[in-house]
Structures are given as C-alpha cells and as structure tokens.
Design an enzyme around this catalytic site. Structure first.
Site, PDB file in Angstrom:
ATOM      1  N   GLU A 311       2.254   3.246  -6.530  1.00 41.00           N
ATOM      2  CA  GLU A 311       2.517   2.206  -7.520  1.00 41.00           C
ATOM      3  C   GLU A 311       1.411   2.298  -8.569  1.00 41.00           C
ATOM      4  OE1 GLU A 311       5.112   0.088  -7.284  1.00 41.00           O
ATOM      5  OE2 GLU A 311       5.784   0.529  -5.239  1.00 41.00           O
ATOM      6  N   GLU A 726      48.677  42.961  17.106  1.00 40.82           N
ATOM      7  CA  GLU A 726      49.421  42.164  18.085  1.00 40.82           C
ATOM      8  C   GLU A 726      48.549  42.055  19.334  1.00 40.82           C
ATOM      9  OE1 GLU A 726      52.426  40.894  17.482  1.00 40.82           O
ATOM     10  OE2 GLU A 726      52.949  41.932  15.612  1.00 40.82           O
TER      11      GLU A 726
END
Length: 1342
Positions: A311, A726
C-alpha cells in the site's frame, strides 16, 4: 460503460458508446518515424489515461527493442488491453536461466499511485540500462514483467483528488472487486469468470510464466502486507493466518518497507485512520483484515510465486503534483524488492538416462510444507532465507533425489542441480542423496545401492477397462487434459448431428501448435458407432502416453518428437445407439441421419448424391487444416490392416494400386507384425472360415469395394497417408474382454506412430532470406503422387528404403532436385534452398530504376506474408473476436447502423449515397480508409457488395458485421489498422433495399423480394451502352454502374445466397475467358478460407446442385448463364475482376443461423483484404519522372489495365510468371516479366518510357529529310502544272458551259444518293437493335 449484451437491438448505440474507449493495438505497432524525445522524457506532473499510457509504452518499446517488449495478456471488460512491459536482455526470447519477476499495479482502479510509479520504474530501468551498473546487472539477470494497470476501466472512471475512493472506480466495469475474485483456498471460486476477464487473463499469465516473486501495488495507507490474506474462520480482523513460508514473507515485506522512508516508520498517519500503526511497516494480511479471493494468496498456492501487497499512499488518487514525491519515496524499495528474486537456491532437474529436462518436478524443502515445481526447461528457483536445508526433487516414475545440508548464503542464490533416475518398478523407491563437497558443490552419493537400469523399463499400464459412454468419455478427456496440460490439449473439431462434440486429444511436448519439423499424426476410431474397440483403445493410449511420459524413454521420445492427435469417437451418436455384445450387427453403425460415414467422403471414381454429413465435413476441414503425415482409422468386425485404394474405377473387387503401394504395405505390416494374432492372416475362423490375409494386411478394393471411404480421400486430397485397421471379429465385445484387446494392440499402436518418422523430411526455403516456402511441391521421380510443404516450409514424405530423385518446386522459383537414400532405421533429412526466377524477360538481372523500400513498407510486406499463411490469418480471426447480437436489419436499421459507424469512427469512414431505389430508399456506400474521401492512387481499392437480390440478405448482414469489425479494431489490432491504412475499402451492403423489405425470413426458396419493385432482376440489368437497353436501366443499377465506372477498383467481392460456391466471370455464355487462371484463383482464395465451400459439395437439395465442384469454385456461366450481370459489367467496363460468393443454400435462413454464417465467412472476407495487396503494382512514368496517366498495360497478351492518377497501376494475378506489355501514345513500347508469389505482397515495378522518335516505324531524321525532298518536288510540279493550265483556259470555259446544261440531271443524282444514305443509316440502326446482346458486348469489350 454499457456492455453489448445490455444494449437495445441496434448496434448503433453500442458503437456510440464504444467509440470513446478505443485504445491502440494489443501488440505495439511499428511507427514510421522514431519516437520523439518528448514522448519519452518524464515530467512527473500528469496521470496517464489509457490512450496516453498505451502510446507511451509503445514508444518506449520501440525505442529500446533490445531490452523491452510490450505485449498484452488480455483485455478488460470494456476492451482495454492489459499491457505488460517485459524488460530483460533479449526480451523476445524464451530461454531459461533468469528468474521471472512481476509487478502489478492499479488493481483497484481508483488507487492510482501504483500505476504511475510503475510507469516511472519502466522508464528508469530502460534509460539507466548501460549507464548504472546496478540497473544493468538487474536487467541482464532478471526477467522483469511490469503491468501498470490491471483495471484500466476503473481508472477511467476515477476522479483525481478522490482520496477516499468514493468515485466508483475501485471495481471493474462489472462492479467486481478484482482482489476478491481469485479462487480462494477456503471458499473456492465465488465469482463468475465472465464478469472478471481481467482476473482470468492474469491467472492464465501466472500459470504460463511460473513467476518466482511478485509485488501487488495498492493505495489507501502505507504498509506491506503478506500472506495469508484470509483464514478458514474468515474472522474480520486480528487473526494471524500464517503461510508455510511466513518468515520468508516477513523478510520480503521488510525489504520493501525498510527502504521506504515513510513505510518503515509503521505510522502512515492517514487522515481517516490516524491511530493505525504497523510494526516495521508490515502486517499479515488476515491479521489486518480478512480478504477472501485475494491475488497474493493465489500466486503462492497455485502459481509457484511468492507475492506481497504494498500500500503506497494514504490518498488513493492524490493530485498529480504529488507524483514526483511518491516516485522518490518508492524508487529504492521497488528496486531492492526485485533484487530479492536472486536469493535461495536455483538449478535444473534432468533425466539421468538421456539428460532431458524434467518439468513439473516437485522441489521439496524439508520442514517447509510448501513445494514448487520445475518449468518446461527443468528449471526452478526456490526463494529461501540464509540457512542450511535438506532439499529433494521428486517426480512420478523417478527415484527421488535428496541433497542434504544445502547452505544458502545471504544475497546470492546457491546453484543446485538434480538428475533423477527412472524407477525400475513401483516396489523399489531408493532415494538418492548428495553430500556437500569441500568446494561448496554438492556431489551425489547414495545411501542405498543405486538402481541399475534394465534394457527396457516397464511402463505403467492402464488399469481401468470399461466402455465409456459419451459423458463418461468427455469427463475422462477433460480430466487428462487438465492433469497433463503440459503435454495434452483437448479440442473439438465440430459437432455430430445430435450436437455432441467431436473431441480430439493432442499429445506432444507443445500440444497446442504445429512445431516446425515435427510431424503430425492422427488416430480416428468409432467411425462406425457400433465398432467400439478402437474407441476404448485410444482412451487407453491417452492414459498410457500421459502416465509414461518422462519415465519411459520410448514414450518420451515419441511424444517429444511427434504431435499425436487422438479422436476416440467420430460417430458419438451411433455409439449411443449401439449395444454391448453385438458381434456383427448394424445397430448404431451409421450416424443419426442413417448415413455410413465411411461411404460419405468425395470419391475419385464415383459421384454420390448423398448429403455430406456434419461429422464428415468436420473431419475434412480438420485434416486440411493440419499437415498430417500418417493416420489410421480404427474399425471392428475383422482382424486386418487394409490400405488404399478402397475402390476400383470399374467397381469390382480387385487390387486397386495407389502410387505409394509399397509405402502402404510397409506401414500396414508395421502394425500387423506387432499384433500377435493379426499377422497370422486368419482373422475370424468362426465367423469367416475362408477369409485369409497374407501377413494380416490387404488392399482395400481387393477385399471389397468401398466408394466414398475416408482413407482414400486422405491420400488423394491431403499429404496424409491413411490405412484402416480392423481390430477384432466382434464389433462391440463385452467390457471384460477389453484388457485382452489392449494387450494385443498396445505395441502395434506405438509402432505404427513410429512410422511417421520414416522416409525423408526437411524444409524448402528461399535462398535469399531463409524463410520457408509454403505450398511448395515435393515430387519423387517415378512416383506419381506429390505432397506439399506446410506453412513454414517443412515437409515429410513417407518412402520405403531405396534411393530416390526428389524435386522441390514452387511458383516463382527454379526447381531443385537431388538424390536421397532412405534407410530403414531413421528418417533422411533433405532440405532445399530455392532460387527465385529472374524478373526480366531475358533471364538477366533487372535493369533500369529499381524501387527502394522503407522500413514501413518492409514491415507491411512482412504482415502480408504472415497473413497469407493459414496460421497468421487464423490468429487475426481470433484476435478480432467481438461479442455480437446478430439479427436481420430492415432499411431503417441498416441506415442507422451505417450512420452510427461514421459518427463513431469519423477519421476512417465516409458514408456516401450512391443513388436511390425505385421507392426512394438510399443505396449506401461506406468507405473505410485512413483518409476517407481523399484520392490515394497508390493504394489498392476493394469493393464488397451484397443484396442485389433482396431475398438473400445474409450477405448484407455479413458486410455490416465486417464493417463493424474493421472499425472497432482500428487502432486496436495492429494488423487491421495497417490493412485499413494501406487499403481503400468500399462496402455496399444492400443494392436492392426495396426487394429486401418485401422478402420473408425463413424462406429458403421463395423468390419474393428477389427483384426490385419493378419486377426487374437487377443482375440482368447491367449493360454497357444504350443500344442494349430496351428501356433505361433501373435506378439501383444506374447507381452501381456509376460506382463501378467512376472508381478504379482492384477487386470486387459480391455476396449472394441460394448455393454454396464461389464463382468468377463470366455470367454470359462465352467460349473462353481471358485471364481465367487469375479469376479462378481469386475465387479459390475465398473458397479455401471458407470451411465448407472449399470442400466442393454444395449439398443444396433446394436447387439441385448436389455434385462435387472441385475446390468449390466454378465459372459463373456454368452455374446459371445469363446476360447483363454486375460481374460482367465490372469486368468489361470497370476493368475490375469481381467474384460472387454464394454463402449458403437457404436464401433467407433464420436469424439464429447468422452467427454460424459469420464464423464461416469471417476468415474468407479478411483473406480478400489481404489478397488485394498481391499481384503486381507500380508506376509508369517518362525519363524525367513525369507520371503517365492512361497508359495501357497488357497482361499476358490479353487483359488490359490502365494507369490512373500519378501513373499508378495495380493488377491482381495468379501466382506464377507473367508478361507485361506497356503502351502509351508517343512513347516506345516496354516489356517486363514479373513473378507473383502466393504469400507475398505485390511486387512494385517502375516502368519508364522513352519518347518514340519513330514515324511510321522509321527513324525521325530519315522521315524529315524525305519529307523535305518531297515538298521541293511538289513545288516544282505545281509550277509546271500552273503553266500548262494557263495555256488551256479557253477550252476550260467551254467545258463549264456544257456542265451547266446537265445541271438538272446532276441534282437528281445528288438527291438519290442522299436518300440512299438515309436508308442505309436506318438499316444500320435496325441491325444494331436486332443483333444479339452478346455480339454487342463483344464489340464494346476493351
């Protein structure tokens, strides 16, 4: 600001509000001149609003490019950029070795000191670098990121002098407190992410960068607070919430406070809380007051980063006169705090087997229960206070390594590297230790015997085998994408008929992008919904790759060197219908439209009328967007690998050989030989006892014919070789059998991926500058199947071992060939450096004046080149995304919208009335340019038009959205800004407003509104001269004709509806079209950038156009031949090529479809803005430099282009070699040869004329001398004749007497001749009216 979702229906209001908040570009735009000194000298007397802040940061980045790089991490609610200045040596690179530090300011918009001091810090670091040793060392050794404003929207609302924060700017534009909006350790996420895009952007930034240390700057008092900011009790204040690194946090906070003259006193003496004090100027966040959802806690818990909150001032928004004082108070603290990023320990963690970097390794400090992890280069930075520590590096699959008694000294980090050995098995977990050496280094030793690595490590196998429904599969994929985000990226390529996502998992070291030189591979499964084994195997494969990456050398190498795309289900709808236990049934096989997806692709031999399915279209788009090399399509019902071709031109079951038959057999055997059952060749003895496949492989058509199969389409239409595998005799086996399938196929799945690294690979580059050449052709002698290079010039060509002659060729380059020998065990690297074809006709270096390029021009050429690549254009599409609410606009709304654009963007727009319709509605034309209304002959002009048929208004809405996109992104997106600055754009959204008013929504086939109010189809009303009109042209037609004739356009794009195709001239039935290659190419540019058109199948059952159209492009007359079209008029009389794009099968679809249609056309529309800058351009002048207006340039002995004002010309041409012949009255003819490249801006050429000294093809001197001699002879002859005539004058008088006697007969003859002439004229006029329109157009064609 009002968000767009809250607006009334008219976007006009939105634009009025948006105009005030537009900033500059997200990425800095290179200015044409260096920034002035005034822009970078700080006065400390003013706050910087968003626009000024943007300009200043861009100026600084441009002035100090060697240490500064400006970028944006995202945008605010109101679209302002969240600017970040990166300051370090080599700020554009991404190499390890420097810890990352960040400052974030102005999180609360009304706390403004932080914003300014961070700007001052940026200036200080940049200006003092190289002058002050402290700053120079800090910048050289630290990767510093500074974000002056995280809440630019709030700042704009705040009021200078507001100390208490009463002005309403604290929160963001959706009134959310950004420092209460991060995920909280106790409460989780409590804020809707859509309301806090600033937080979302910063979270992403934190996760990507792995910062080490950070500071969050605020205002309202003077103190440094540290984690934790809240507690589980959420006691409002007085509860000390201690983090594991509490002592370290206190130290870091003290560093800042003790270097701040006011803060260190602990007595800020703020007017509103004069009794508040802080011991040493620091405080625990939660002890001060509880802050759930704070940013500093998120950094520590989730971001590898230690952050505190500072701050800075009692007054939140003090007067600007206080700024210099605040900077002086904070300067030393800011610098000292950055320096703390260099304390503790740092180093790298590597694999003991191959030395590879290990990321996401946990760094564990004994007695401190907070770990951090390594970055992508294996690097880590662990901040610690001076002391002695036991430190461990631990990762899943590796033996942890502990280094005891690591000494950390004050002020300098200790280097500590780790090498981790992969574990032998999960039962052994020996820990490796290291003992400090006398010289301070740490030498590894082991307290237990070090594991001896076996030849083959045992990988971790999947454990959970079950069938995954769609929802279950989705959860699985999302979970693995989240857990292994560094190597796994989940994306969707589209949706099924029933709106299920078609998911793909990309797995690679960098899974989100194509990396140059790295091949792309894909697996697709569950194409037939009831064939489910492949689906489960691919989920198992994802699990296997993710869990074994970094521990299994084989998997790690494969993932690091390949980008693997895995699509578990191409037919999720069919799967949901299928039933477990189905052996050979059909339920669920097809998609929800009952279409067999493996019969739904375009076929080389047979044309199908079946509608292309959304799953098919999605896959086709996907495969064309990524340079795939190899692929397999996993099916069920047999046990074999089948390879192309899948069908035969005769429709018979016989061997159908592809040009790469040997390659297909090789990759097929690679799979079958690793499957213990498949290679035997007897797949399903119980079901098909007579079926046998040698080596477990077969040619598809030799087995049975499959027209419309996916594997053939891959091979014939892309670079990708695909086979069909497959996997078993039962289509939907019971879940208990799934482990068996994994065991049979896991080695084969990996072995098949390895085949992508066979054959040859390399890069095709331009020999001048080394840039890659996209779409270059790679051909192999005697194999009639070519592949092309990817966007950066890289390629991969699968081949069997042998010696080949390989050639690389590209438009405008001399082909280059070489021999290459392909071996079995590795891929052969073959690079090509191509030389450009000479630009003159004789193959010599160009002579005469050559244009010079300014840095700005070079930058623009680079932009065009970048945007010509699919990735570059795709990034532009993404970066210009904006929220829109689509709807159809009537005439009144349309007019208001366009007027709103001009009011909000007056500097770049000019609105013109081109004329009026029959019912007196204005036909609007909007010009977008950096100098609207001013002549700029050197710039290309492009015209976008729509609405010629009022019942097809989609094009109108697309152009209105396109205009808004351009305007809104001007000054904000650098690419859009530069394109507008260099182009004159005219948009005519509605040619037929009367018809539009009568048309009805959701009418796909209705002709209501198609014509104008007189019932005239305007696209049959454009004729070149009056003789072709039975009546005067319609007023709408006349307005467009004037526009076309009065302006020198380079390209025109018309949007229509009712089909899905791009067409080029002509609409009239002509046998041949001059310059057809170029016209077809231009239409193809639009088509290839449209996700559906380029596929070539309209799918329009409403108009019968169901066949395949190659590339989605056709000559207009082939679609629907007619006379008097706007396209033909533009070609013949405006000398401007025009393409018409039919954007959809439905003429007037529901408004709900507009967003989809916009998404489909946005990239294509932008591509035309890029394309208009290609071809060839230049200036024609004489030797003195005087421009020649009206000179004719004949292109390829056909199409003519005329020079305009200033002698400028611009012609669009297809890529390749072209001849230009320049002609002007009184000058000698000039010839040039130019080369046009598909991805480069137009070549600028200068054509200089010499005066033509020839007369009738002969030298002037010879003609003058001959004329003088002739005059002399004439004079002499005249004298002789005069003498002879004078002697015969009496006989001439007699002759005139006789003539008068017959005067009456002579007058009669004159009268008859006159009458004959009148009849002839009438006959000519009659013939002109009766001749065909086509003949007249031919006569008038230039």
């Amino acid at each position: 600001m009002v968000h767009i979702a809250e607006l009334p229906s008219s976007l006009f209001a939105f634009l009025l509000l948006l105009g005030a908040c537009l900033g500059d570009a997200r990425n800095p735009r290179t200015p044409s001149v260096p920034p002035s000194t005034e822009e970078t000298v700080e006065t400390y007397t003013n706050y910087y609003g968003y626009v000024k802040l943007t300009g200043l940061l861009q100026s600084l980045a441009q002035k100090y490019p060697h240490i500064a790089n400006l970028s944006s991490v995202g945008q605010s609610v109101e679209g302002r950029e969240l600017w970040v200045m990166r300051i370090t040596e080599d700020p554009h690179g991404d190499a390890p070795g420097k810890p990352k530090f960040k400052y974030v300011g102005n999180m609360h918009g009304d706390e403004t000191v932080s914003r300014q001091v961070l700007v001052y810090l940026v200036e200080y670091l940049l200006t003092k670098y190289g002058e002050e040793p402290r700053i120079t060392e800090l910048v050289d050794t630290t990767d510093i990121y500074i974000m002056p404003s995280m809440n630019p929207d709030g700042f704009e609302k705040s009021v200078e002098g507001d100390c208490g924060g009463n002005g309403g700017g604290r929160n963001n534009a959706r009134n959310e407190d950004l420092n209460r909006s991060f995920p909280d350790q106790y409460d989780g996420t409590t804020v809707n992410a859509d309301n806090v895009p600033e937080v979302a952007a910063v979270i992403k930034w934190i996760q990507e960068k792995k910062f080490v240390l950070s500071g969050n700057l605020h205002g309202g008092t003077v103190v440094a607070s540290y984690p934790f900011d809240d507690s589980a009790l959420h006691k409002q204040q007085g509860f000390y919430s201690k983090a594991e690194d509490d002592k370290l946090f206190r130290y870091l906070a003290m560093v800042y406070s003790q270097n701040h003259p006011t803060m260190k006193t602990g007595m800020p003496n703020c007017p509103d809380s004069q009794d508040e004090t802080f011991n040493n100027g620091i405080i625990n966040g939660a002890e001060w007051y509880d802050v759930p959802g704070g940013m500093q806690d998120y950094n520590y818990l989730h971001g590898n980063c230690l952050e505190i909150t500072m701050e800075l001032s009692c007054c939140k928004y003090p007067p600007a006169s206080e700024l210099h004082k605040e900077w002086d108070l904070n300067r030393e603290s800011l610098l000292a705090y950055i320096e703390q990023v260099h304390i503790g320990v740092y180093g790298y963690v590597k694999n003991a087997v191959d030395g590879a970097a290990l990321f996401n390794v946990s760094i564990v400090v004994a007695s401190i229960r907070h770990n951090l992890t390594t970055g992508k280069y294996g690097e880590y930075y662990r901040l610690l206070l001076p002391g002695t520590y036991n430190i461990t590096a631990a990762a899943q699959g590796y033996t942890p390594m502990t280094v005891p008694s690591v000494v950390v000294v004050e002020g300098k980090a200790t280097e500590l590297n780790f090498t981790l050995a992969p574990v032998v098995n999960e039962g052994v977990a020996a820990t490796t230790h290291a003992m400090p050496a006398p010289n301070g280094q740490n030498l590894p030793s082991t307290t237990t015997s070090r594991p001896v690595l076996p030849p083959e490590l045992q990988p971790v196998q999947p454990q959970d085998f079950r069938h995954h429904g769609y929802s279950d599969m989705e959860v699985f994929l999302r979970d693995y994408s989240r857990k292994f985000s560094s190597i796994a990226h989940l994306y969707s390529i589209g949706r099924s008929v029933e709106n299920r996502e078609l998911y793909v998992m990309a797995i690679s070291g960098n899974p989100k992008v194509h990396e140059h030189g790295e091949p792309e591979f894909k697996y697709i499964a569950n194409m037939h919904g009831n064939e489910v084994v492949g689906r489960e195997l691919l989920l198992n494969l994802i699990e296997y790759l993710c869990h074994n990456y970094g521990t299994d050398p084989e998997v790690t190498k494969l993932v690091n060197n390949t980008r693997i795309h895995i699509m578990p289900s191409m037919n999720p709808d069919g799967y949901e219908e299928a039933t477990e236990g189905d052996i050979k049934g059909y339920r669920g096989r097809n998609n929800s439209n009952n279409s067999d997806l493996n019969r739904n692709f375009p076929d080389q031999y047979f044309t199908s009328n079946e509608t292309r399915q959304p799953e098919t279209i999605a896959v086709m788009n996907w495969v064309k967007s990524i340079p795939f090399v190899l692929s397999a399509n996993l099916h069920g019902g047999s046990l074999v690998v089948n390879y192309p071709y899948d069908d035969d031109k005769e429709g018979l079951s016989q061997y159908s050989r592809s040009p790469d038959d040997d390659v297909f057999q090789q990759v097929s055997r690679a799979y079958s030989q690793e499957n213990p059952l498949m290679h035997n060749g007897h797949p399903c003895k119980d079901l098909y006892p007579n079926e046998y496949f040698e080596d477990g492989i077969t040619n598809g058509a030799n087995w049975y014919n499959v027209p419309g199969g996916m594997q053939d389409w891959n091979y014939l239409n892309t670079n990708c070789f695909e086979v069909t595998i497959e996997l078993g005799c039962e289509k939907y086996p019971w879940s208990k059998d799934l482990p068996k399938y994994w065991e049979q196929n896991r080695r084969a799945l990996l072995q098949f991926i390895r085949q992508v690294h066979s054959g040859v690979k390399g890069t095709v580059s331009d020999i001048r500058d080394g840039t890659g050449i996209p779409n270059a052709t790679i051909s192999v002698k005697d194999i009639h199947h070519n592949i092309t290079t990817a966007g950066t010039g890289d390629y991969w060509r699968l081949l069997v071992p042998a010696t080949y002659y390989i050639t690389a060729s590209a438009h405008g380059y001399i082909p280059l060939g070489t021999y290459a020998t392909v071996s079995k065990d590795h891929v052969e690297l073959v690079d090509f450096n191509l030389t450009r074809v000479r630009s003159d006709a004789n193959g010599q270096s160009p002579v005469g004046p050559q244009p010079t390029q300014t840095p700005s021009e070079k930058a623009f050429q680079s932009l065009i080149k970048n945007l010509s690549l699919s990735q570059g254009l795709e990034k532009l599409v993404t970066s210009t995304a904006m929220e829109s609410r689509f709807r159809y606009r009537g005439y009144k709304d349309l007019s208001g919208f366009m007027q709103g654009l001009t009011l909000n963007f007056p500097k770049i727009t000019s609105l013109h009335s081109l004329g009026q319709s029959v019912e007196f509605r204005t036909i609007w034309g909007l010009e977008i340019s950096n100098k609207p209304g001013e002549a700029e002959p050197s710039e290309p002009k492009i015209r976008f038009v729509a609405g010629i048929h009022g019942n097809a208004p989609v094009g109108t809405e697309l152009l209105l959205e396109f205009a808004a996109l351009l305007c809104i992104n001007y000054g904000k997106n650098p690419a859009i800004t530069r394109l507008i600055n260099e182009t004159r754009i005219v948009i005519v959204p509605s040619i037929n407003p009367d018809g539009r008013e009568r048309a009805v929504e959701k009418q796909c086939n209705s002709l209501q509104g198609s014509t104008n109010i007189h019932g005239r189809d305007l696209d049959t009303d454009f004729f070149g001269n009056a003789s072709q009109h039975v009546v005067e042209p319609q007023p709408e037609t006349r307005a467009m004709m004037n526009l076309i004739l009065d302006q020198g356009y380079t390209l025109s794009v018309a949007l229509d509806g009712g089909s899905l195709v791009a067409t080029y001239p002509y609409d009239k039935p002509v046998q041949s079209v001059e310059n057809e290659v170029t016209l077809k190419y231009l239409a193809g540019v639009y088509a290839k950038n449209h996700p559906k058109i380029h596929l070539g199948n309209t799918g329009c059952s409403n108009n019968g156009q169901m066949g395949n159209i190659p590339g989605g492009v056709m000559r207009a007359a082939e679609r629907q031949s007619h006379m008097g079209s706007m396209k033909d008029f533009s070609m013949d009389f405006g000398h401007c090529p025009e393409i018409t794009v039919y954007s959809g099968c439905c003429l007037f679809p529901a408004a709900e479809q507009l967003p989809t249609l916009w998404a489909e056309n946005k990239k294509a529309l932008l591509s035309m803005l890029v394309e208009v800058h290609k071809g060839v351009r230049g200036v024609v002048r004489d030797k003195s430099g005087k421009p020649i207006v009206g000179a004719i340039l004949v292109l390829n002995e056909g199409v003519r282009v005329f020079t305009g004002e200033g002698g400028y010309f611009h012609a669009l041409l297809a890529p390749g070699n072209h001849n230009i012949e320049a002609v002007a009255d009184g000058y000698q003819q000039q010839r040039k040869q130019v080369v046009v490249f598909s991805n480069e801006a137009a070549s600028f050429i200068i054509i200089e004329f010499d005066m033509d000294n020839r007369i009738l093809g002969l030298p002037r001197e010879f003609v003058v001398a001959g004329a003088a001699a002739s005059m002399t002879a004439l004079v002499v002859t005249a004298c002789i004749i005069w003498c002879v005539c004078a002697a015969k004058s009496s006989r001439q008088k007699d002759g005139f007497h006789r003539l008068r006697q017959h005067r009456e007969d002579y007058d009669d003859e004159i009268r008859l001749t006159s009458m004959g002439s009148k009849k002839s004229l009438l006959a000519h006029e009659f013939q002109d009216e009766s001749e065909s329109d086509e003949d007249t157009l031919y006569a008038n064609k230039i």
